[in-house]
Design an enzyme around this catalytic site. Structure first.
Site, PDB file in Angstrom:
ATOM      1  N   ILE A 128       0.833  -0.851   0.023  1.00  0.00           N
ATOM      2  CA  ILE A 128       0.158   0.171   0.303  1.00  0.00           C
ATOM      3  C   ILE A 128       0.588   1.227   0.300  1.00  0.00           C
ATOM      4  O   ILE A 128       0.423   2.441  -0.892  1.00  0.00           O
ATOM      5  CB  ILE A 128      -0.853  -0.186   1.071  1.00  0.00           C
ATOM      6  CG1 ILE A 128      -1.571  -1.138   1.020  1.00  0.00           C
ATOM      7  CG2 ILE A 128      -1.481   1.569   1.021  1.00  0.00           C
ATOM      8  CD1 ILE A 128      -3.047  -1.670   2.457  1.00  0.00           C
TER       9      ILE A 128
ATOM     10  N   THR B 219       5.099   3.269   1.288  1.00  0.00           N
ATOM     11  CA  THR B 219       6.143   3.204   2.625  1.00  0.00           C
ATOM     12  C   THR B 219       6.357   4.091   3.353  1.00  0.00           C
ATOM     13  O   THR B 219       6.420   5.211   2.729  1.00  0.00           O
ATOM     14  CB  THR B 219       7.202   2.905   1.354  1.00  0.00           C
ATOM     15  OG1 THR B 219       7.402   3.615   0.329  1.00  0.00           O
ATOM     16  CG2 THR B 219       7.006   1.637   0.755  1.00  0.00           C
TER      17      THR B 219
ATOM     18  N   GLY C 149       8.795   6.024   6.689  1.00  0.00           N
ATOM     19  CA  GLY C 149      10.365   6.606   7.834  1.00  0.00           C
ATOM     20  C   GLY C 149       9.469   5.484   8.611  1.00  0.00           C
ATOM     21  O   GLY C 149      11.172   5.148   9.202  1.00  0.00           O
ATOM     22  N   MET C 150       8.494   5.019   8.979  1.00  0.00           N
ATOM     23  CA  MET C 150       8.081   4.140  10.181  1.00  0.00           C
ATOM     24  C   MET C 150       8.252   2.732   9.050  1.00  0.00           C
ATOM     25  O   MET C 150       7.456   1.676   9.835  1.00  0.00           O
ATOM     26  CB  MET C 150       6.809   4.599  11.123  1.00  0.00           C
ATOM     27  CG  MET C 150       7.115   6.132  11.313  1.00  0.00           C
ATOM     28  SD  MET C 150       8.552   6.695  12.634  1.00  0.00           S
ATOM     29  CE  MET C 150       8.069   4.225  13.664  1.00  0.00           C
TER      30      MET C 150
ATOM     31  N   GLN D  35       6.473  -0.576   6.269  1.00  0.00           N
ATOM     32  CA  GLN D  35       5.998  -0.751   4.871  1.00  0.00           C
ATOM     33  C   GLN D  35       4.598  -1.172   4.766  1.00  0.00           C
ATOM     34  O   GLN D  35       4.654  -1.726   6.793  1.00  0.00           O
ATOM     35  CB  GLN D  35       6.651  -1.365   4.380  1.00  0.00           C
ATOM     36  CG  GLN D  35       7.681  -1.341   3.380  1.00  0.00           C
ATOM     37  CD  GLN D  35       8.359  -2.933   2.716  1.00  0.00           C
ATOM     38  OE1 GLN D  35       7.734  -3.866   2.604  1.00  0.00           O
ATOM     39  NE2 GLN D  35       9.322  -2.565   2.068  1.00  0.00           N
ATOM     40  N   VAL D  36       3.262  -0.334   4.526  1.00  0.00           N
ATOM     41  CA  VAL D  36       2.338  -0.754   5.012  1.00  0.00           C
ATOM     42  C   VAL D  36       1.484  -1.585   3.525  1.00  0.00           C
ATOM     43  O   VAL D  36       1.623  -1.433   2.811  1.00  0.00           O
ATOM     44  CB  VAL D  36       1.222   0.084   5.144  1.00  0.00           C
ATOM     45  CG1 VAL D  36      -0.474   0.071   5.524  1.00  0.00           C
ATOM     46  CG2 VAL D  36       1.576   1.190   5.937  1.00  0.00           C
TER      47      VAL D  36
ATOM     48  N   ASP E 166       2.782  13.372  15.249  1.00  0.00           N
ATOM     49  CA  ASP E 166       3.341  12.856  13.182  1.00  0.00           C
ATOM     50  C   ASP E 166       2.077  13.165  12.150  1.00  0.00           C
ATOM     51  O   ASP E 166       2.011  12.088  11.486  1.00  0.00           O
ATOM     52  CB  ASP E 166       3.652  12.089  13.332  1.00  0.00           C
ATOM     53  CG  ASP E 166       4.696  11.116  11.429  1.00  0.00           C
ATOM     54  OD1 ASP E 166       5.221  12.707  10.921  1.00  0.00           O
ATOM     55  OD2 ASP E 166       4.641  10.156  10.823  1.00  0.00           O
TER      56      ASP E 166
END
Length: 768
Positions: free
Chosen positions: A79, A81, A83-84, A86-87, A205
């Site tokens: 879905i 990407t 800094g935290m 990948q989704v 954030d």
């Protein structure tokens, strides 16, 4: 420098600030971007860039299965990407789907840099657990966390959304009108207010990439599970993590050592987003200073522009206290539009003309009223004079009538006094007669009492004499051998009390078993009919789940049995642990499951195998046969003679059971989400006196998991053949689940060796 190059440098700086790029890697990539941007026309292409440093990409691919052995997920589509990490959109292949979450979920796979130390990993796990408590319609739901043993990557399982984030939406639409900006950000303000007021959480954030627009038109706030790392945590742990927020949206004080972050951090980020959404660009370049201010957006007036500048002020105290306050200040500062001012002037003129017309009409009406009042005063004077004459005549008549009535009253009173004297004499005579009769009756009753006492004494003396004769006869008889065995007393079946409750005493006299309700034998239709399935599908049920309830069939409960009024409580389980030294598994701490409970709450964190140990212990303590109910016995007792979706009807509310009341079933009312179990007896029982048959905790039964009822027993016995015995049936739904999972016919399954904070059990007893 072109805007595209500036965006690339800004993203590169954010990765470096978040600790995902070393200083050398950052300088190398920055120089490559600058060289490409400022290369002279016709210059030879630059040498190929060096290979990307290993470890900056997670390396997952479509179709790959990740997760522990008992909690597997198949990656379907990347879905996004950031800094935290990948989704991914993924298919839930195992445990979590069986317990009711959507089959399609979203997995946020965290990069190794965030979990490479045990301290970071523990903190992120605690935050994912805490994020489950954020139950708000504008915050994406977090279900659970897990770790992939093959890659050592941690990932968070979340609600899967269909749509796009605000960053992509702005890329397509460009600058937006102020009304659209306020409409999109109001749900964000609601979500932030809920998280702060209920849980003291600050997002930290906020950016367009973390605001999701669903295909249904809803607005969802993302990444609260990761942003919550700054809640009242130890400052040393907070400093070890990368700075919260994204470059460009991060407030200047975000990197400071704050023990309790302020909502003004999110106000700064939203103020920057408002400018970006109105102008189609960021308000600041890489360098931000008090002397460098952006130009005012055309959509804002001077007052609104001042409000927005206060929102992204370098001084936190100048910002509004919350995002909600920022939006309200913008709306108040808008003032009337030119069209509204013209309409107000027109209305003012119309009111003035109307007032003049009304004043003239009022003066005319006043003159007419004065004439009318004068005429009325004269008529009233004439009527008053006439009334005075009539009153004088009536007064004379009244005085004459009063004299006649007084004379009649005196005659009546004299006659009544004579009657009273006569009646008093009669009463005295009647009282003397009644006293004589009462005395005679008392004497008669005393004679009867003496006769009864004499008869009882004679019977007692006769019984004493008979006992003496029998004793003498026994003394003369030959004594029995000393070694003759004395027959043992049978352990008699206890009898239910006046309320129909049965309790077994412990054999050593140290206590009692649970409260049991006697369940009679009978017949019922097990499973659900087509009409109920249509309502369940409208509420979101999947066809695969409904097929487990088919075919609907008649079952005869041939033998009565006893079933506990409540699920096993924390206090009852504590007594078992103390007596046996049971240690249990590690999935869920039964004594501290993550929500508030006491000894009167149902115990959770108990596997099917653990329940069997408890039943064996209870059978040993009472000398009775304790067991889990069969699946047929459970549904028969739950329905208690009903044929509706629930034993309270075809709908249910959170005033009747404990479940996630943010969801509804078959037109039922929306309720509350309590976030944990409720004490036993918090809701009314069914018509057979059984509590919490719907909601609170899933309950183990004896049967193994089968795909449907084909070949199932019809005599009420447990179905333990023809399938894998390591997976058993759960019934009843729980506090975490939608109301569609509470239906009397619904069947679920779970591994016998696993425990969970939503699973408990209820005991049954075979009648001797």
């Amino acid at each position: 420098m072109m805007q595209k190059a500036r965006d690339k440098l800004r993203e590169l700086r954010a990765l470096h600030d978040d600790g995902l790029l070393s200083e050398q890697e950052f300088e190398r990539r920055k120089n490559a971007i600058l060289d490409a941007e400022y290369a002279p026309p016709g210059a030879a292409p630059a040498a190929a860039p060096l290979p990307v440093r290993q470890g900056t990409e997670l390396g997952f691919m479509t179709g790959q299965e990740i997760g522990p052995q008992n909690r597997r997920y198949r990656l379907e589509r990347l879905i996004g990407t950031g800094g935290m990490g990948q989704v991914w959109q993924a298919t839930d292949l195992a445990t979590h789907a069986e317990l009711g979450s959507s089959e399609m979920v979203a997995l946020k796979i965290l990069p190794p840099q965030l979990t490479q130390s045990a301290t970071h990993a523990k903190l992120l796990i605690e935050e994912a657990t805490q994020a489950r408590k954020l139950a708000h319609e504008n915050i994406v739901r977090v279900y659970e966390w897990a770790q992939d043993p093959a890659t050592a990557s941690y990932f968070i399982i979340m609600e899967c959304l269909d749509g796009e984030d605000l960053e992509h939406y702005l890329g397509r639409q460009g600058a937006l009108p102020l009304s659209t900006v306020q409409q999109l950000l109001q749900p964000v303000a609601d979500a932030l207010s809920y998280a702060w007021e209920k849980h003291k959480l600050v997002h930290r954030d906020i950016k367009p990439g973390n605001v999701f627009l669903t295909a249904k038109g809803d607005v969802k706030l993302l990444d609260y599970g990761i942003a919550s790392r700054v809640r009242n945590a130890d400052s040393s742990l907070a400093l070890e993590m990368p700075n919260a927020g994204t470059h460009g949206y991060r407030a200047p004080e975000a990197g400071a050592n704050q023990r309790q972050p302020s909502p003004r951090l999110d106000v700064y980020a939203v103020a920057v987003m408002i400018y970006q959404m109105l102008e189609g660009r960021m308000p600041f370049d890489d360098a931000r200073s008090a002397s460098h201010l952006p130009s005012a957006p055309q959509a804002l007036n001077a007052q609104q522009w001042q409000v927005l500048q206060n929102g992204f002020s370098l001084t936190p105290e100048l910002r509004p206290q919350s995002v909600q306050a920022l939006l309200e200040n913008l709306e108040r500062a808008a003032g009337p539009s030119p069209e509204e001012l013209a309409e107000q002037a027109r209305q003012q003129q119309a009111r003035a003309a109307q007032q003049q017309k009304e004043a003239a009409l009022a003066a005319e009406q006043a003159r007419e009223e004065e004439i009318k009042r004068a005429r009325i005063r004269q008529e009233e004077l004439d009527q008053r004079r006439k009334a005075e004459i009539q009153a004088a005549a009536l007064e004379k008549q009244r005085q004459d009538k009063l004299r006649r009535e007084q004379e009649a009253q005196r005659h009546f009173e004299a006659e009544e006094a004579r009657k009273l004297r006569k009646e008093a004499l009669r009463g005295q005579l009647r009282a003397r007669r009644e006293a004589d009769a009462a005395m005679a009756l008392q004497e008669h009753q005393e004679l009867q009492r003496k006769a009864i006492v004499a008869k009882a004494e004679a019977a007692y003396r006769a019984e004493q004499e008979r006992a003496r004769r029998e004793e003498a006869s026994r003394a003369a008889a030959v004594p029995a051998p000393a070694s003759a065995p004395v027959p043992e007393q049978e352990h008699a079946e206890p009898v239910a009390n006046a309320e129909g409750i049965l309790r077994d005493d412990f054999l050593d006299g140290s206590g009692q078993g649970p409260e049991l309700v006697l369940i009679p034998s009978g017949r019922f239709q097990m499973g659900a009919h087509e009409t109920e399935h249509k309502a369940a599908i409208q509420a979101g049920s999947q066809q695969a789940w409904l097929e487990r309830e088919m075919p609907q069939h008649w079952v005869g409960i041939e033998r009565p049995f006893a079933l506990a009024r409540h699920p096993v409580s924390v206090g009852e389980w504590r007594a078992f642990v103390k007596a046996t030294g049971w240690a249990g598994g590690s999935e869920t701490d039964w004594d501290n499951p993550g929500f508030v409970q006491n000894d009167q709450h149902p115990v959770v964190g108990v596997s099917w195998n653990d329940a069997q140990l408890y039943l064996a212990w209870m059978s040993e303590r009472t000398g009775r046969q304790y067991r889990l109910p069969s699946e047929a016995e459970w549904e028969y007792a739950c329905r208690a003679g009903t044929r509706t979706a629930f034993n309270v009807g075809d709908t249910i509310s959170t005033e009747q059971a404990n479940y996630d009341g943010l969801y509804v079933y078959n037109g039922g009312p929306r309720g509350v989400y309590r976030g944990g179990t409720t004490p036993l007896g918090s809701f009314a029982p069914n018509s057979w006196g059984l509590f919490d048959m719907h909601g609170n905790v899933w309950e183990w039964v004896q049967d193994v998991v089968h795909d449907n009822y084909a070949g199932a027993p019809v005599d009420g016995s447990a179905w333990e053949e023809g399938s894998d015995s390591s997976r058993r049936i759960l019934r009843g739904g729980s506090w975490l689940y939608h109301p569609r999972y509470l239906r009397s016919a619904l069947r679920n399954g779970f591994s016998t060796v696993l425990s969970n904070d939503i699973v408990g059990f209820r005991v049954a007893r075979t009648l001797d």
